[in-house]
Write an enzyme that holds these catalytic residues in place. Sequence first.
Site, short mmCIF file in Angstrom:
data_model
loop_
_atom_site.label_atom_id
_atom_site.label_comp_id
_atom_site.label_asym_id
_atom_site.label_seq_id
_atom_site.Cartn_x
_atom_site.Cartn_y
_atom_site.Cartn_z
N ASP A 36 33.88 -2.61 1.00
CA ASP A 36 33.11 -2.90 2.21
C ASP A 36 33.32 -1.83 3.28
O ASP A 36 32.71 -1.90 4.35
CB ASP A 36 33.52 -4.26 2.79
CG ASP A 36 32.93 -5.43 2.02
OD1 ASP A 36 32.11 -5.16 1.12
OD2 ASP A 36 33.28 -6.58 2.32
N ASP A 299 -10.87 16.56 10.64
CA ASP A 299 -9.74 16.25 9.76
C ASP A 299 -9.42 14.76 9.79
O ASP A 299 -9.19 14.15 8.74
CB ASP A 299 -8.51 17.05 10.18
CG ASP A 299 -8.66 18.54 9.90
OD1 ASP A 299 -9.24 18.86 8.85
OD2 ASP A 299 -8.22 19.36 10.72
N GLY A 434 -2.60 14.58 -2.13
CA GLY A 434 -3.49 14.25 -3.24
C GLY A 434 -4.49 15.35 -3.52
O GLY A 434 -4.70 15.76 -4.67
N MET A 435 -5.12 15.89 -2.48
CA MET A 435 -6.09 16.98 -2.67
C MET A 435 -5.39 18.26 -3.08
O MET A 435 -5.91 19.03 -3.89
CB MET A 435 -6.87 17.20 -1.37
CG MET A 435 -7.89 16.12 -1.07
SD MET A 435 -9.08 15.89 -2.40
CE MET A 435 -9.89 17.48 -2.42
#
EC number: 1.3.7.7
Length: 511
Positions: A36, A299, A434-435
Amino acid sequence: MKLVYWMYAGPAHIGTLRVASSFKNVHAIMHAPLGDDYFNVMRSMLERERDFTPVTASIVDRHVLTRGSQDKVVDNITRKDKEERPNLIILTPTCTSSILQEDLQNFVDRASIISDSDVILADVNHYRVNELQAADKTLEQVVRYYLGKARRRRTLDQSITDVPSANIIGISTLGFHNQHDFRELKRLLQDLGIKINQVIPEGSFVEDLENLPKAWFNFVPYREIGLMTAVYLEKEFGIPYVSVTPMGVVDTAKCIRQIQKHINNLAVVALEETVDYEPYVYQQTQFVSQAIWFSKSIDCQNLKKKKAVIFGDATHAASMTKILNREMGIRVSCAGTYCKHDKEWFNEQVHNFCDEVLITDDHAEVANKVARIEPSAIFGTQMERHIGKRLNIPCGVVSAPVHIQNFPLGYRPFSGYEGTNQIADSVYNSFIPGMEDHFIDLFGGHDTKEVIMKSLCTEKGVIWDPESQLELSKIPSFMRSKIKRKIDKFAVHNGFTKINIKIMYAALICL
């Protein structure tokens, strides 16, 4: 207690230790078994401060279990009192050592007699509260203790400062970008002509807590830590508080207007004049923050058809939900928090800005929700980053708990007008990968053409033959994982265990 793979909010003693180690010249004694006592290592790694973490573990071992803990705990308190000369020593058990049901208050009373330092026992139920609730309660307990002590000594001065001033309550160690937010909030208050009276608990001395009643108002930037203290100070001393988190252009303006209201309530009498912060709000919104301009740019317009999932603590998840939906026009398919104790407030804040609300501390439930929604981006904690990697969905980290990469050395606030720029960058950059991956594949930027098969839980046992894998690799990467999951579901639903070209095209027709 339960055995878990991941916890969003840690056990109660972590919250107490966060508050204790945020103050200067305060030492914490942790009554705990081995295992702990990881707080020292965790804080030293993440905060990267020069000073040692002021926490000592009083280990519960087999000798303690046979003889009892009193002598060992009292010896540790008196030893640290002589070695460190702290103003305050806080004793806290852990959820494990609490099982022993020892009278720790008796240990504290005995140690107080022979120690020069103040000694208190953290007043926290370790079975019922988590890290954030315990931190909130411990901070309120320390403030209450020292204001009560000043009253008994008749040294408590309740006269307010000559100029408008504020206490900032809740800035603490291991908080998400807390140090950066504090710098931004300090600059914001200075721009408004407001003096900072006290900042607690980070970097303050407990002996200075008796000066808290001198402030004109209290400022609580995060609901998780500081709200109980602000409520206590309002009830006991009549000090109003502002609890609107200044994240995003709209809520920053709302926060400033609340500050103006509280200032003017006293300024009429103390200064015989009032303040008007509207010109400042206009100047900052139109010319300093780039977020308004960015939200109107092409954008950001391209992001308006995208879906997002947000999950984190109540403060950051609610603020990010409102920013994405209200200021950037992005659809929030699901907004959630692991702060189950604050679910009513969270629901009230986000229900008009998202499709559904998720209140849970189970990471698997969050993962399955993300897999079902298939958003374009996730905004969450370190765990949501892991979920995003498994599903090939980009993730922006906007809330604790986080790893070391989200304790940056550079200046990256999330609060105030500079914070709006940081948030806009984080949101935009989270949607872009992604692009980028698609263009890398399109122009042959990677050496490998292997398709990474990613799914969460339901499609085990479904096999893709080489021909179907080759066909899948021709699909742009930013759509590939989503289409693969739909084909997997189609195969499971129709009882197929092996996917070939024929089954693949049959599934695509049904999409």
